[in-house]
Design an enzyme around this catalytic site. Structure first.
Site, short mmCIF file in Angstrom:
data_model
loop_
_atom_site.label_atom_id
_atom_site.label_comp_id
_atom_site.label_asym_id
_atom_site.label_seq_id
_atom_site.Cartn_x
_atom_site.Cartn_y
_atom_site.Cartn_z
N CYS A 1 -15.95 51.32 -62.80
CA CYS A 1 -14.60 50.81 -62.58
C CYS A 1 -14.62 49.35 -62.10
O CYS A 1 -13.74 48.57 -62.46
CB CYS A 1 -13.87 51.68 -61.56
SG CYS A 1 -13.28 53.26 -62.20
N GLU A 2 -15.58 48.98 -61.29
CA GLU A 2 -15.65 47.62 -60.77
C GLU A 2 -16.13 46.63 -61.81
O GLU A 2 -15.70 45.48 -61.85
CB GLU A 2 -16.57 47.56 -59.55
CG GLU A 2 -15.97 48.18 -58.30
CD GLU A 2 -14.76 47.43 -57.78
OE1 GLU A 2 -14.72 46.19 -57.89
OE2 GLU A 2 -13.84 48.08 -57.28
N GLY A 3 -17.04 47.04 -62.67
CA GLY A 3 -17.67 46.10 -63.57
C GLY A 3 -18.74 45.28 -62.85
O GLY A 3 -18.80 45.29 -61.62
N ARG B 1 -7.24 53.36 -63.47
CA ARG B 1 -8.22 53.65 -62.42
C ARG B 1 -7.68 54.69 -61.44
O ARG B 1 -8.39 55.61 -61.05
CB ARG B 1 -8.59 52.38 -61.68
CG ARG B 1 -9.58 52.63 -60.54
CD ARG B 1 -10.17 51.36 -60.00
NE ARG B 1 -11.10 51.63 -58.91
CZ ARG B 1 -11.96 50.74 -58.42
NH1 ARG B 1 -12.00 49.53 -58.94
NH2 ARG B 1 -12.77 51.06 -57.43
N LEU C 1 -17.76 54.42 -59.62
CA LEU C 1 -17.33 53.21 -58.93
C LEU C 1 -17.87 51.96 -59.60
O LEU C 1 -17.14 50.98 -59.80
CB LEU C 1 -17.77 53.28 -57.46
CG LEU C 1 -17.38 52.12 -56.55
CD1 LEU C 1 -15.90 51.76 -56.69
CD2 LEU C 1 -17.71 52.48 -55.10
#
Length: 209
Positions: free
Chosen positions: A16-18, A141, A13
């Site tokens: 994916c969010e950065g 994603r 997570l």
């Protein structure tokens, strides 16, 4: 019943969010009064120019992430229960990205609760649009989340947590942060290893066709 994100799910997570240690527009719009600002791992600060220029530490970002994840964990555990850790991780990742409200009305949730796990996995692909158009970041994603939901992390490995952008650092459009999940920013996708201009997930209707 699983109630907590696994360590692999946490890395998935966060990857994916950065991460941005400075506030960024999410997504950029012309009206400053209605501009939403986010920080850290996609944590929403609020609307308006008062949030511009804010910065946090890495520890702050982790605390905000923990609080945001906790609300999604509770929503999944109560409304979409599962005994399979990797399915729980994928569901939390989707809910984190599209919002708990949208997730509650999603086909993914409905099919999962009906025991149609293959159908639920395919329904992840419905959430791939931003601004009415299919976005490659969201496509990648969703494929990663779908694979984790179905098969766990093999043959994949969850990506390491991203290195933070220094406060005040800018993306290509000066919006702040080099690896972020907001529109117009440079995004490294752990799903496929590519860099894209990222986009805010489309919330106005599931998948919008």
């Amino acid at each position: 019943m699983v109630t907590r994100l696994s360590e692999a799910g946490r890395r998935l997570l966060q990857g994916c969010e950065g991460l941005s240690l400075s506030a960024y527009r999410d997504p950029p719009i012309a009206n400053a009064a209605d501009q939403l600002w986010s920080i850290g791992y996609g944590h929403q600060l609020g609307k308006g120019p008062a949030f511009s220029g804010r910065s946090i530490t890495r520890d702050d970002a982790e605390r905000l992430f923990d609080a945001d994840v906790a609300s999604r964990e509770s929503a999944i555990a109560l409304g979409t229960p599962t005994d399979v850790p990797h399915r729980f991780d994928a569901l939390v990742s989707l809910a984190y990205n599209i919002g708990a409200g949208a997730f509650a009305e999603s086909t993914v949730r409905r099919l999962h609760n009906a025991g149609d796990f293959a159908g639920a996995a395919d329904a992840f692909r419905m959430w791939r649009k931003s601004g009415g158009e299919v976005n490659p970041v969201l496509v990648a994603r969703r494929e990663k989340e779908r694979a984790v939901y179905l098969n766990g992390y093999a043959p994949f490995s969850a990506p390491p947590a991203p290195a933070p952008a220094a406060p005040g650092a800018s993306g290509e459009d000066g919006s702040g942060g080099a690896m972020l999940a907001g529109v117009g920013l440079v995004f490294f996708c752990p799903c496929c290893g590519s860099r894209f201009r990222s986009a805010h997930v489309e919330l106005a209707g599931e998948g919008n066709g």
